[in-house]
Design a protein around this motif. Structure first.
Motif, PDB file in Angstrom:
ATOM      1  N   LEU A   1       2.374   1.814  -3.213  1.00 43.39           N
ATOM      2  CA  LEU A   1       1.392   1.672  -4.576  1.00 43.39           C
ATOM      3  C   LEU A   1       1.142   3.671  -4.257  1.00 43.39           C
ATOM      4  O   LEU A   1       1.295   4.270  -5.192  1.00 43.39           O
ATOM      5  CB  LEU A   1       0.233   1.538  -4.284  1.00 43.39           C
TER       6      LEU A   1
ATOM      7  N   VAL B   1      -7.132  -1.696 -12.509  1.00 46.14           N
ATOM      8  CA  VAL B   1      -6.016  -2.875 -12.201  1.00 46.14           C
ATOM      9  C   VAL B   1      -6.330  -3.931 -13.307  1.00 46.14           C
ATOM     10  O   VAL B   1      -8.106  -4.288 -13.494  1.00 46.14           O
ATOM     11  CB  VAL B   1      -6.596  -3.392 -10.971  1.00 46.14           C
TER      12      VAL B   1
ATOM     13  N   SER C   1       0.761  -1.085  -0.127  1.00 40.82           N
ATOM     14  CA  SER C   1       0.331   0.222   0.285  1.00 40.82           C
ATOM     15  C   SER C   1       0.953   1.111   0.183  1.00 40.82           C
ATOM     16  O   SER C   1       0.634   2.434  -0.909  1.00 40.82           O
ATOM     17  CB  SER C   1      -1.310  -0.186   1.845  1.00 40.82           C
TER      18      SER C   1
ATOM     19  N   VAL D   1      -2.632  -0.281 -13.152  1.00 41.46           N
ATOM     20  CA  VAL D   1      -1.525  -1.861 -12.415  1.00 41.46           C
ATOM     21  C   VAL D   1      -2.034  -2.169 -13.496  1.00 41.46           C
ATOM     22  O   VAL D   1      -3.391  -3.002 -13.919  1.00 41.46           O
ATOM     23  CB  VAL D   1      -2.077  -1.412 -11.408  1.00 41.46           C
TER      24      VAL D   1
ATOM     25  N   ASP E   1      -1.453  -6.629 -12.809  1.00 39.30           N
ATOM     26  CA  ASP E   1      -0.683  -7.560 -11.515  1.00 39.30           C
ATOM     27  C   ASP E   1      -0.448  -8.787 -11.994  1.00 39.30           C
ATOM     28  O   ASP E   1      -2.096  -9.441 -12.365  1.00 39.30           O
ATOM     29  CB  ASP E   1      -2.083  -7.820 -10.308  1.00 39.30           C
TER      30      ASP E   1
ATOM     31  N   ALA F   1      -4.368  -2.412  -4.985  1.00 34.67           N
ATOM     32  CA  ALA F   1      -4.096  -1.453  -5.732  1.00 34.67           C
ATOM     33  C   ALA F   1      -5.114  -0.775  -6.711  1.00 34.67           C
ATOM     34  O   ALA F   1      -5.642   0.715  -6.424  1.00 34.67           O
ATOM     35  CB  ALA F   1      -3.688  -2.389  -6.811  1.00 34.67           C
TER      36      ALA F   1
END
Length: 464
Positions: free
Chosen positions: A284, A313, A281, A292, A294, A306
């Motif tokens: 980010l 994401v 966290s 993002v 992942d 996120a």
């Protein structure tokens, strides 16, 4: 081309339809509508179908713009559609994602019939997953309904949707990959031959797959083909309802898989997991990415973290159970900030289709603002033998920044991979990892995760 007008760049996937095509100019996505489609487009507007599709969130919005067309000789109008954040493909979708897209397509055809129009294309490639739901993106796929004519996209719908869904539900989820090989849809005779005899007990599969495949073979062998019978509008509506029932009735019973059943608690103590979440966290928050990716997201716990910090994401994983669970959770919460996709990172989607330009590779769809690779490097380096410098270069090709977790060889998860080869990969250690990162990246911040021996790195890609 007049002075001051940027060059138009047609998209590689948009070349088949004489009604128009999509192109880019100066970073703006545009769609040219050709003169020959004018009558159909005006009916799309005047019938109320366009507004109905927009109101139900089934068609990507657009606005008419005063922009020079890419091909003035054939152009009638230019539209500016809303850009999809990341284009995905049916072979990257879970079972429920493909079934949701199938039902959305049938709902669109149902609305089209009610407004005196019909879909001329029912390709799964005409849909994208946007904000947690399937959305149709080809505005020019509608045509005026021809009374008495059959649905021209019926065969295409069965190949693109019903066949792969039936194969996953009745045979094996790995057969979904046939959509990547057969981009015009899974051949019906192939699907019919692979399905078990019990599938004949389903009325929908018996009619729309098995009987359909036999009629295709008969038609192919008939001189001049088979002349289609006249079909009433009521029969077309009944066909749509029958297909919807067949698709909705298919169920996939996911197998038990390592990563589908994975929980982070199995790799961390409670304190270590809390420390990792806090560290992720914080990093980010420092990076503040808008997008993002992942990689190896499992069921998406850190993807949601996120997203909670404001990012859009895409959660990639090779496990269909994990992707299915993540999609269902996002859909149930109406959470459109996380898009789970099925992706084998050792063999990701590549450029394919006509001239290798129709369907884009994962890499060419980037870069993301930030790529997360949490607890991934040991799987690729120790399990798949990817050299650490190659791993670092690959990350740099996907994102402007990266958030990476290094798992030491002493970690229980890494030790499992080394159990039969304890002395292998002598270069796999933290120093070797940092040396590999030093080529493509600058280290912005490094954080040790207490209680696990793992290390988090926030990286920024070096300027070329």
């Amino acid at each position: 081309m007049s002075r001051g007008v940027a060059e138009a760049r047609p998209l590689g996937a948009s070349f088949r339809d004489p009604a128009g095509f999509v192109f880019e100019r100066g970073g703006t996505l545009l769609r040219q509508v050709n003169l020959e489609y004018r009558q159909h487009y005006e009916l799309l507007e005047s019938s109320g179908l366009l507004r109905a599709l927009w109101d139900q969130g089934l068609l990507v919005p657009h606005e008419v713009v005063d922009e020079p067309p890419a091909d003035p000789g054939s152009a009638w109008r230019v539209l500016r559609p809303q850009r999809v954040e990341l284009v995905s493909y049916p072979w990257e979708w879970s079972f429920s994602q493909l079934r949701d897209a199938a039902l959305a397509t049938l709902r669109i055809q149902e609305l089209a019939l009610a407004h005196g129009m019909s879909l001329k294309d029912a390709s799964a490639l005409n849909l994208q997953l946007v904000d947690g739901r399937p959305v149709f993106i080809d505005t020019l796929s509608f045509e005026a309904l021809r009374e008495g004519a059959p649905w021209v996209a019926y065969r295409q719908f069965c190949r693109h949707f019903l066949a792969p869904l039936a194969l996953v539900a009745h045979v094996d989820w790995r057969l979904a990959a046939l959509s990547r090989l057969h981009v015009d849809g899974v051949p019906l005779d192939l699907a019919s031959g692979l399905l078990p005899w019990t599938s004949h007990l389903s009325f929908g599969l018996s009619v729309h797959l098995h009987l359909h495949a036999r009629l295709e073979r008969r038609s192919a062998g008939a001189a001049g083909g088979v002349r289609p019978a006249r079909v009433s509008r009521e029969s077309l509506a009944g066909l749509v309802q029958s297909l919807a029932s067949a698709c909705a009735g298919l169920r996939w019973r996911p197998p038990s898989t390592e990563w589908g059943d994975y929980r982070p608690e199995g790799s961390y103590s409670g304190e270590a997991l809390a420390a990792k979440k806090a560290a992720v966290s914080a990093l980010l928050g420092r990076a503040r990415p808008r997008t993002v990716w992942d990689l190896g997201a499992n069921a998406g716990e850190f993807s949601r973290l996120a997203a909670g910090l404001g990012a859009r994401v895409v959660a990639f994983d090779a496990d269909p159970v994990a992707v299915e669970a993540s999609w269902q959770a996002a859909r149930d919460r109406a959470d459109g900030r996380v898009l789970p996709l099925l992706m084998d990172l050792t063999n990701p989607s590549g450029d394919q289709g006509w001239a290798h330009r129709e369907h884009r590779s994962l890499q060419s769809r980037g870069p993301a603002d930030l790529v997360m690779a949490l607890a991934l490097v040991h799987h690729l380096a120790l399990g798949y033998h990817v050299p650490l410098p190659a791993f670092a270069a690959w990350l740099a090709s996907l994102g402007r920044r990266a958030l990476v977790e290094f798992v030491p060889r002493e970690d229980p998860r890494a030790a499992q991979l080394l159990a039969t080869r304890p002395g292998a990969f002598p270069g796999y250690h933290q120093t070797g990892f940092e040396e590999a990162l030093a080529g493509p990246f600058e280290v912005e911040e490094r954080r040790s995760l207490e209680g696990s021996g793992r290390v988090l790195y926030l990286l920024r890609r070096r300027a070329p």
